[in-house]
Motif scaffolding. Structure first.
Motif, PDB file in Angstrom:
ATOM      1  N   LEU A 119      -2.912  -1.667  -4.094  1.00  0.00           N
ATOM      2  CA  LEU A 119      -3.962  -1.980  -3.126  1.00  0.00           C
ATOM      3  C   LEU A 119      -4.296  -3.473  -3.147  1.00  0.00           C
ATOM      4  CD1 LEU A 119      -6.065  -1.002  -1.071  1.00  0.00           C
ATOM      5  CD2 LEU A 119      -7.635  -0.625  -2.993  1.00  0.00           C
ATOM      6  N   ARG A 129     -14.230  -1.424  -5.367  1.00  0.00           N
ATOM      7  CA  ARG A 129     -14.133  -1.680  -6.802  1.00  0.00           C
ATOM      8  C   ARG A 129     -15.312  -1.066  -7.551  1.00  0.00           C
ATOM      9  NH1 ARG A 129     -12.982  -7.527  -9.683  1.00  0.00           N
ATOM     10  NH2 ARG A 129     -12.673  -6.718 -11.789  1.00  0.00           N
ATOM     11  N   THR A 148      -3.249 -13.280  -3.875  1.00  0.00           N
ATOM     12  CA  THR A 148      -3.853 -11.991  -3.519  1.00  0.00           C
ATOM     13  C   THR A 148      -3.746 -11.078  -4.727  1.00  0.00           C
ATOM     14  OG1 THR A 148      -3.219 -12.237  -1.197  1.00  0.00           O
ATOM     15  CG2 THR A 148      -3.792 -10.020  -1.942  1.00  0.00           C
ATOM     16  N   SER A 150      -6.434  -6.581  -2.495  1.00  0.00           N
ATOM     17  CA  SER A 150      -7.873  -6.705  -2.299  1.00  0.00           C
ATOM     18  C   SER A 150      -8.251  -8.056  -1.701  1.00  0.00           C
ATOM     19  CB  SER A 150      -8.596  -6.503  -3.637  1.00  0.00           C
ATOM     20  OG  SER A 150      -9.987  -6.689  -3.500  1.00  0.00           O
ATOM     21  N   ASP A 177     -17.859  -5.738  -3.583  1.00  0.00           N
ATOM     22  CA  ASP A 177     -16.612  -5.039  -3.324  1.00  0.00           C
ATOM     23  C   ASP A 177     -16.886  -3.551  -3.545  1.00  0.00           C
ATOM     24  OD1 ASP A 177     -14.103  -3.902  -3.364  1.00  0.00           O
ATOM     25  OD2 ASP A 177     -13.167  -5.672  -4.256  1.00  0.00           O
ATOM     26  N   ASP A 213      -5.201  -7.249  -6.765  1.00  0.00           N
ATOM     27  CA  ASP A 213      -5.703  -5.897  -6.511  1.00  0.00           C
ATOM     28  C   ASP A 213      -7.160  -5.822  -6.977  1.00  0.00           C
ATOM     29  OD1 ASP A 213      -5.703  -5.672  -9.277  1.00  0.00           O
ATOM     30  OD2 ASP A 213      -4.056  -4.237  -9.367  1.00  0.00           O
ATOM     31  N   PRO A 214      -7.820  -4.670  -6.838  1.00  0.00           N
ATOM     32  CA  PRO A 214      -9.229  -4.582  -7.251  1.00  0.00           C
ATOM     33  C   PRO A 214      -9.473  -4.851  -8.731  1.00  0.00           C
ATOM     34  CG  PRO A 214      -8.672  -2.779  -5.769  1.00  0.00           C
ATOM     35  CD  PRO A 214      -7.385  -3.451  -6.110  1.00  0.00           C
ATOM     36  N   ARG A 252       0.828  -1.216   0.000  1.00  0.00           N
ATOM     37  CA  ARG A 252       0.000   0.000   0.000  1.00  0.00           C
ATOM     38  C   ARG A 252       0.857   1.257   0.000  1.00  0.00           C
ATOM     39  NH1 ARG A 252      -3.548  -3.443   3.094  1.00  0.00           N
ATOM     40  NH2 ARG A 252      -2.387  -2.992   5.001  1.00  0.00           N
TER      41      ARG A 252
END
Length: 281
Positions: A186, A265, A222, A188, A262, A224-225, A181
């Motif tokens: 990011l 998003r 993992t 998500s 989300d 990101d958006p 970050r």
């Protein structure tokens, strides 16, 4: 008829030639039975005489093995009962939460420490390369401990095109997701799976448990958006780890349960759509 079975003395000599002191072999054998709970907490171990007969060793060797199990906190010596298996600590983590492990343990009054063991540029294995969109990756290995006891050994792959610079100093003692970050990326979330596996040599060494001990392996990615893969990881958890799951009842019918919204998003998509619309007159 000739008896070809080895005598205790010969068995002892053979064990010595096989490598490692005899007491360590007995200690590790009992330790594995305790950690997989084939000898459960509160149970009494076999007597010293029974262990002597089982392993063909002297009483001093058995006592040294039991003494080390006491030092490890795995057994206690009780008058009139002999050696009793001590209660094993339980460590809980939420299976549905990506990251935030330090905060989860802090909430229960436990201090989680993270040590960076290795950071190297390496070619990602096929599953990691598929998730990250590239085989050019960083291989990050970390050990997480609670009260100086190894708890989780983690091997994480990170795409070098997103993170061109990475060092142990960047992450030592800190959160990987917080580090992302800080660089404008990011995290998500993403899919996870948990399975029980026998630990191999490297995992056993890192977690300080015998090879072959069943451990819980958590694997996942993992993103990101925008579904860009940020990390692909494997995390081996020492016995005594409990994954807490908040289960939901499936809706009636054959349809799959809907995924949670989300919000971040959706907000980003709305802003992008508004930018494509003609200005209002």
């Amino acid at each position: 008829m000739t008896n070809n079975s080895p005598s205790p003395a010969r068995a002892s000599a053979g064990s010595r030639r096989a490598g490692g002191p005899l007491y360590a072999k007995i200690r590790d054998a009992l330790r594995q039975q305790i950690e997989v709970q084939s000898i459960p907490p509160g149970a009494t171990l076999p007597t010293e005489e029974a262990l002597q007969a089982r392993y063909g060793v002297s009483r001093s060797v058995v006592r040294q093995a039991l003494g080390e199990l006491v030092d490890l906190g795995l057994i206690s010596r009780q008058r009139g009962r002999g050696s009793v298996v001590a209660p094993q600590p339980e460590h809980h983590r939420r299976a549905a939460q990506a990251g935030g492990l330090a905060q989860q343990f802090a909430a229960s009054g436990q201090d989680l420490r993270t040590e960076v063991l290795k950071v190297v540029a390496d070619e990602a294995p096929p599953p990691a390369a598929a998730a990250l969109g590239s085989s050019e990756a960083w291989r990050l290995e970390r050990l997480r401990s609670v009260d100086d006891e190894p708890l989780v050994f983690m091997r994480t792959w990170l795409p070098r095109h997103l993170f061109p610079v990475l060092s142990a100093e960047d992450l030592d003692g800190g959160s990987l997701h917080a580090w992302m970050r800080e660089r404008g990326v990011l995290p998500s979330g993403g899919p996870r799976q948990v399975q029980a596996v026998p630990c191999e040599d490297v995992v056993a060494q890192r977690l300080d448990i015998p090879v072959g001990t069943p451990v819980l392996l958590l694997q996942g990615v993992t993103a990101d958006p925008y579904d860009n893969g940020l990390e692909w990881f494997s995390a081996w958890h020492r016995p005594g780890t409990i994954f807490d799951i908040d289960a939901q009842v499936a809706p009636p019918g054959n349809g799959a349960p809907s995924r949670g919204l989300d919000v971040a998003r959706i907000r980003t998509l709305v802003e992008e759509l508004e930018g494509l619309l003609p200005p209002r007159s």
